[in-house]
Design a protein around this motif. Sequence first.
Motif, mmCIF file in Angstrom:
data_model
loop_
_atom_site.group_PDB
_atom_site.id
_atom_site.type_symbol
_atom_site.label_atom_id
_atom_site.label_comp_id
_atom_site.label_asym_id
_atom_site.label_seq_id
_atom_site.Cartn_x
_atom_site.Cartn_y
_atom_site.Cartn_z
ATOM 1 N N ASN A 142 0.806 -1.226 0.000
ATOM 2 C CA ASN A 142 0.000 0.000 0.000
ATOM 3 C C ASN A 142 0.839 1.276 0.000
ATOM 4 N N ASP A 143 2.129 1.160 -0.369
ATOM 5 C CA ASP A 143 2.963 2.355 -0.490
ATOM 6 C C ASP A 143 3.980 2.140 -1.613
ATOM 7 N N ASN A 144 4.833 3.130 -1.818
ATOM 8 C CA ASN A 144 5.822 3.054 -2.900
ATOM 9 C C ASN A 144 7.220 2.720 -2.394
ATOM 10 N N ILE A 145 7.309 2.151 -1.211
ATOM 11 C CA ILE A 145 8.603 1.806 -0.617
ATOM 12 C C ILE A 145 9.028 0.409 -1.066
ATOM 13 N N GLY A 146 10.323 0.260 -1.372
ATOM 14 C CA GLY A 146 10.836 -1.047 -1.821
ATOM 15 C C GLY A 146 11.140 -1.962 -0.653
ATOM 16 N N HIS A 147 10.097 -2.407 0.039
ATOM 17 C CA HIS A 147 10.288 -3.238 1.232
ATOM 18 C C HIS A 147 11.063 -4.525 0.931
ATOM 19 N N THR A 148 10.833 -5.105 -0.245
ATOM 20 C CA THR A 148 11.497 -6.359 -0.573
ATOM 21 C C THR A 148 13.001 -6.169 -0.683
ATOM 22 N N ALA A 149 13.437 -5.071 -1.274
ATOM 23 C CA ALA A 149 14.866 -4.778 -1.381
ATOM 24 C C ALA A 149 15.481 -4.567 0.002
ATOM 25 N N HIS A 150 14.747 -3.901 0.886
ATOM 26 C CA HIS A 150 15.228 -3.697 2.256
ATOM 27 C C HIS A 150 15.463 -5.050 2.925
ATOM 28 N N PHE A 151 14.491 -5.923 2.773
ATOM 29 C CA PHE A 151 14.580 -7.230 3.423
ATOM 30 C C PHE A 151 15.723 -8.046 2.834
ATOM 31 N N GLY A 152 15.823 -8.050 1.505
ATOM 32 C CA GLY A 152 16.920 -8.782 0.857
ATOM 33 C C GLY A 152 18.266 -8.243 1.283
ATOM 34 N N GLY A 153 18.380 -6.915 1.398
ATOM 35 C CA GLY A 153 19.624 -6.320 1.852
ATOM 36 C C GLY A 153 19.980 -6.742 3.264
ATOM 37 N N ALA A 154 18.978 -6.793 4.140
ATOM 38 C CA ALA A 154 19.212 -7.231 5.519
ATOM 39 C C ALA A 154 19.714 -8.669 5.561
ATOM 40 N N ILE A 155 19.134 -9.521 4.725
ATOM 41 C CA ILE A 155 19.585 -10.923 4.659
ATOM 42 C C ILE A 155 21.041 -10.981 4.211
ATOM 43 N N GLY A 156 21.375 -10.181 3.191
ATOM 44 C CA GLY A 156 22.754 -10.150 2.705
ATOM 45 C C GLY A 156 23.717 -9.683 3.781
ATOM 46 N N GLY A 157 23.376 -8.589 4.454
ATOM 47 C CA GLY A 157 24.236 -8.077 5.514
ATOM 48 C C GLY A 157 24.396 -9.061 6.657
ATOM 49 N N TYR A 158 23.307 -9.710 7.006
ATOM 50 C CA TYR A 158 23.308 -10.712 8.077
ATOM 51 C C TYR A 158 24.205 -11.899 7.721
ATOM 52 N N ALA A 159 24.004 -12.448 6.534
ATOM 53 C CA ALA A 159 24.730 -13.657 6.130
ATOM 54 C C ALA A 159 26.221 -13.405 5.948
ATOM 55 N N ILE A 160 26.580 -12.338 5.242
ATOM 56 C CA ILE A 160 27.994 -12.076 4.966
ATOM 57 C C ILE A 160 28.740 -11.695 6.236
ATOM 58 N N THR A 161 28.085 -10.961 7.130
ATOM 59 C CA THR A 161 28.727 -10.607 8.399
ATOM 60 C C THR A 161 29.048 -11.851 9.215
ATOM 61 N N LEU A 162 28.123 -12.796 9.250
ATOM 62 C CA LEU A 162 28.367 -14.035 10.007
ATOM 63 C C LEU A 162 29.455 -14.879 9.350
ATOM 64 N N LEU A 163 29.535 -14.847 8.032
ATOM 65 C CA LEU A 163 30.618 -15.553 7.340
ATOM 66 C C LEU A 163 31.965 -14.900 7.634
ATOM 67 N N GLU A 164 31.975 -13.583 7.692
ATOM 68 C CA GLU A 164 33.211 -12.852 7.961
ATOM 69 C C GLU A 164 33.619 -12.926 9.432
ATOM 70 N N GLN A 165 32.635 -13.029 10.316
ATOM 71 C CA GLN A 165 32.901 -13.010 11.757
ATOM 72 C C GLN A 165 32.143 -14.142 12.445
ATOM 73 N N PRO A 166 32.526 -15.403 12.199
ATOM 74 C CA PRO A 166 31.799 -16.540 12.773
ATOM 75 C C PRO A 166 31.840 -16.585 14.299
ATOM 76 N N THR A 167 32.772 -15.847 14.920
ATOM 77 C CA THR A 167 32.832 -15.826 16.388
ATOM 78 C C THR A 167 31.582 -15.191 16.995
ATOM 79 N N LEU A 168 30.787 -14.510 16.171
ATOM 80 C CA LEU A 168 29.540 -13.927 16.672
ATOM 81 C C LEU A 168 28.597 -15.002 17.191
ATOM 82 N N PHE A 169 28.707 -16.215 16.635
ATOM 83 C CA PHE A 169 27.843 -17.305 17.097
ATOM 84 C C PHE A 169 28.127 -17.657 18.554
#
Length: 208
Positions: free
Chosen positions: A155-182
């Motif tokens: 119901n708006d013109n915001i690219g919510h899907t891109a936001h979500f995909g970006g969050a997934i990318g940031g989440y996944a790559i950060t954990l790959l780069e810094q596995p000690t976070l687990f």
Amino acid sequence: MNIFLIGIIAANIIFSLKGFDDISFFRKFEFHVGSIRSGEQIRMVSSAFLHADIPHLAFNMLTLYFFAPYVYENLGNLPFLLIYLASLIFGSLLTMIFHKDDYSYRAVGASGAVTGIVYSAILLESRIMIYGFIPGYLFGIIYLLYSIYGMKTKNDNIGHTAHFGGAIGGYAITLLEQPTLFSNNLMTVLILAIPIVILFVMAKQGKI
């Protein structure tokens, strides 16, 4: 200021200003499902350097400016650049997955890439406070849950899907780069995964 951050901000400003003044340039490089499906995949990257207007550009660049240091100071310059670009691509890919049959769908903006940096920063620095009083992990959950709502209601013109995909990318790559976070920050890792899991469950059930 970090040279990588300067380069990203400069590229966004230059590309966006050109798009403001040249509508044919804007149309040529914006995210457009029909054009991408006909072979113009470059739009999946170029669209993230275009913006709709000055406030849109300013908001994204200011957000990036404030959150980027948490990423490159913890991980280094190349991982920071990798997370930015991977988040950008994840945002475009998820948008294509959810809008592949909507040939007229259009979008622009660095929001997906910037959201990936924000999510990465929250993972790396769990004590971040948004607006001075909202814990970063709580903001991350609320933001993505709102993105799911936006994806569902449309119901708006915001690219919510891109936001979500970006969050997934940031989440996944950060954990790959810094596995000690687990081991060092497992609670934040699990909490930030909640909206991601919800999205995929809802998608599998056909509810979004």
